[in-house]
Design an enzyme around this catalytic site. Structure first.
Site, short mmCIF file in Angstrom:
data_model
loop_
_atom_site.label_atom_id
_atom_site.label_comp_id
_atom_site.label_asym_id
_atom_site.label_seq_id
_atom_site.Cartn_x
_atom_site.Cartn_y
_atom_site.Cartn_z
N CYS A 1 0.81 -1.23 0.00
CA CYS A 1 0.00 0.00 0.00
C CYS A 1 0.84 1.28 0.00
O CYS A 1 0.39 2.29 -0.54
CB CYS A 1 -0.98 -0.02 1.17
SG CYS A 1 -2.22 -1.32 0.95
N HIS B 1 -2.71 6.36 5.17
CA HIS B 1 -3.31 5.35 4.29
C HIS B 1 -4.68 4.95 4.84
O HIS B 1 -4.87 4.81 6.04
CB HIS B 1 -2.38 4.13 4.23
CG HIS B 1 -2.99 2.97 3.52
ND1 HIS B 1 -3.64 3.10 2.32
CD2 HIS B 1 -3.05 1.65 3.85
CE1 HIS B 1 -4.08 1.92 1.93
NE2 HIS B 1 -3.74 1.03 2.84
N ASN C 1 -10.48 0.80 0.97
CA ASN C 1 -9.02 0.79 0.91
C ASN C 1 -8.60 0.65 -0.57
O ASN C 1 -8.72 -0.43 -1.13
CB ASN C 1 -8.51 -0.38 1.75
CG ASN C 1 -6.99 -0.51 1.74
OD1 ASN C 1 -6.32 0.15 0.97
ND2 ASN C 1 -6.48 -1.38 2.59
O1 UT7 Z 1 -3.83 -1.76 3.41
C1 UT7 Z 1 -3.22 -2.62 4.31
C2 UT7 Z 1 -3.94 -3.91 4.28
N1 UT7 Z 1 -4.97 -4.18 5.18
C3 UT7 Z 1 -5.23 -3.68 6.41
O2 UT7 Z 1 -4.66 -2.75 6.88
C4 UT7 Z 1 -6.27 -4.39 7.20
C5 UT7 Z 1 -5.91 -4.51 8.67
N2 UT7 Z 1 -6.86 -5.28 9.43
C6 UT7 Z 1 -8.13 -4.89 9.64
O3 UT7 Z 1 -8.53 -3.82 9.20
C7 UT7 Z 1 -9.02 -5.74 10.50
O4 UT7 Z 1 -8.25 -6.76 11.10
C8 UT7 Z 1 -10.21 -6.39 9.74
C9 UT7 Z 1 -11.20 -5.31 9.32
C10 UT7 Z 1 -9.70 -7.14 8.50
C11 UT7 Z 1 -10.95 -7.36 10.64
O5 UT7 Z 1 -11.38 -6.69 11.81
P1 UT7 Z 1 -11.14 -7.32 13.24
O6 UT7 Z 1 -11.78 -6.45 14.21
O7 UT7 Z 1 -9.65 -7.57 13.38
O8 UT7 Z 1 -11.94 -8.67 13.12
P2 UT7 Z 1 -11.49 -10.14 13.54
O9 UT7 Z 1 -10.49 -10.67 12.57
O10 UT7 Z 1 -11.13 -10.12 14.98
O11 UT7 Z 1 -12.85 -10.92 13.33
C12 UT7 Z 1 -13.96 -10.70 14.20
C13 UT7 Z 1 -15.15 -11.50 13.67
C14 UT7 Z 1 -14.80 -12.92 13.24
O12 UT7 Z 1 -15.85 -13.76 13.66
P3 UT7 Z 1 -15.70 -14.69 14.99
O13 UT7 Z 1 -14.53 -15.56 14.71
O14 UT7 Z 1 -15.45 -13.71 16.11
O15 UT7 Z 1 -17.02 -15.38 15.04
C15 UT7 Z 1 -14.80 -12.84 11.74
O16 UT7 Z 1 -15.13 -14.07 11.12
O17 UT7 Z 1 -15.70 -10.85 12.52
C16 UT7 Z 1 -15.90 -11.83 11.49
N3 UT7 Z 1 -15.82 -11.18 10.18
C17 UT7 Z 1 -16.89 -10.65 9.57
N4 UT7 Z 1 -18.19 -10.56 9.92
C18 UT7 Z 1 -19.03 -9.93 9.08
C19 UT7 Z 1 -14.73 -10.97 9.41
N5 UT7 Z 1 -15.08 -10.30 8.30
C20 UT7 Z 1 -16.41 -10.09 8.37
C21 UT7 Z 1 -17.34 -9.44 7.53
N6 UT7 Z 1 -18.63 -9.39 7.93
N7 UT7 Z 1 -16.98 -8.87 6.37
#
Ligand code: UT7
Length: 327
Positions: A113, A252, A282
């Site tokens: 990125c 970013h 993003n």
């Molecule tokens: O540009 C650089 C590249 N990317 C980034 O900078 C991304 C960095 N990371 C993030 O922004 C975050 O980690 C995410 C937005 C990707 C995820 O957020 P999080 O708060 O870290 O979520 P998590 O991984 O702790 O997941 C929480 C829950 C999970 O369910 P369980 O296991 O708690 O039942 C996921 O399966 O949220 C679930 N989940 C979703 N639910 C609904 C993951 N994606 C989704 C979704 N809709 N799209």
């Protein structure tokens, strides 16, 4: 040798808007989850026929016009992208042809990125040494095509777009400090595994969907919050500036929670932070130059304003610089 600064800026986002409600129709997700976890409300998707070089060329033409020069004046084009038109040739060569910059050398720079931050830092050095008078640096992505429509974890996050800047000598202001960073030991946290020498395309690749982006979101999140604070502080220190001296912070646009946590660590008030993630998601290497162009076109950016831009992403990499606006 004078200072190096930004002479022109331009951007382009595709027309097609995809809302969180549209995402609800194809994935097990919700507007509420996406909004509260990421800050995204909608994002732009390129038209089926548009490629990264198409988006880049539109942004580039706008930046060149803004700089008041012609495409033939450009000596070098650097495109920061993670979604090139093809594995080779470089997207920058396709852009060179599309905009008629026939005197320019051209290459791509792959730095996750922060691609546009890296490209601009590299381009500025060429201006500084006198090797090129005008360098065009672009962050451009049709990154949504690198995402798996069946993976709610990544598909909802990304959007397409392009931003471009023309660099050259300025009498006042210009770049005050740069910093680039990489930690390849964390590379596996964010990859597009197949299509390279490690894992060439095969039926197995397609079956396992390894031709799409894979991300360990939590680890990327931790790295990003740490880096946004660390590297921003470093470029302020190098420039001899305090947070109060910075008029605009353009981080970013990956997740509003990363931006909020990073800015809180630095003690930056929200009014100084440029946020576009709600509209565009993003857009990877394009996110910062698009945001820069938006505040510029809205007339918010004034001559003499110090602007800090900071990014983080696949590699893992991070990069930042401070520029005093000289237009
Ligand atoms: O540009 C650089 C590249 N990317 C980034 O900078 C991304 C960095 N990371 C993030 O922004 C975050 O980690 C995410 C937005 C990707 C995820 O957020 P999080 O708060 O870290 O979520 P998590 O991984 O702790 O997941 C929480 C829950 C999970 O369910 P369980 O296991 O708690 O039942 C996921 O399966 O949220 C679930 N989940 C979703 N639910 C609904 C993951 N994606 C989704 C979704 N809709 N799209």
């Amino acid at each position: 040798m004078g200072n190096v600064g930004i002479l022109g800026v331009g951007s382009y986002v595709p027309e097609k808007t995809v809302t969180n409600f549209d995402m609800e129709k194809i994935l097990d997700t919700s507007d509420e989850w996406i909004r509260t976890r990421t800050g995204i409300i909608e994002r732009r998707f390129a038209d089926d026929k548009q490629t990264t070089s198409d988006l880049a060329a539109i942004a580039a033409k706008r930046a060149i016009e803004d700089a008041g020069i012609s495409p033939e004046d450009i000596g070098l084009i650097i495109v920061g992208t993670n979604s090139p038109d093809m594995r080779y040739p470089a997207t920058a060569c396709l852009v060179q042809d599309k905009i008629g910059a026939k005197n320019a050398a051209a290459f791509d720079l792959q730095a996750g990125c922060p691609g546009w931050i890296f490209a601009t830092t590299v381009g500025a050095q060429f201006v500084k040494t006198g090797m090129y008078k005008y360098v065009l640096t672009i962050g451009a992505e049709v990154i949504t095509r690198m995402m798996d429509k069946t993976d709610r974890y990544t598909y909802v996050l990304f959007g397409d777009g392009a931003g471009a800047t023309v660099l050259g000598n300025v009498e006042e202001g210009g770049f005050k400090s740069f910093e680039l960073y990489a930690d390849g030991s964390l590379a596996e946290y964010l990859t597009l595994p197949a299509g390279g020498s490690r894992l060439p395309f095969s039926q197995e690749v397609l079956d396992k969907r390894l031709h799409y982006t894979k991300m360990n979101g939590r680890e990327v999140f931790k790295f990003s919050v740490r880096e946004i604070g660390r590297i921003s502080k470093n470029v302020m220190d190098k420039a001899g500036l305090k947070p109060d001296d910075i008029r605009w912070f353009i981080p970013h646009q990956a997740n509003i929670r990363i931006i909020d946590a990073g800015m809180k660590r630095l003690g930056i008030p929200k009014e100084k932070v440029v946020v576009t993630i709600d509209k565009y998601g993003n857009s990877s290497a394009a996110s910062i130059p698009i945001a820069l162009d938006e505040i510029y076109r809205e007339g918010k950016l004034k001559k003499g304003d110090n602007v800090l831009m900071v990014s983080f992403g696949a590699g893992m990499t991070s990069g930042a610089f401070v520029v005093e606006w000289s237009k």
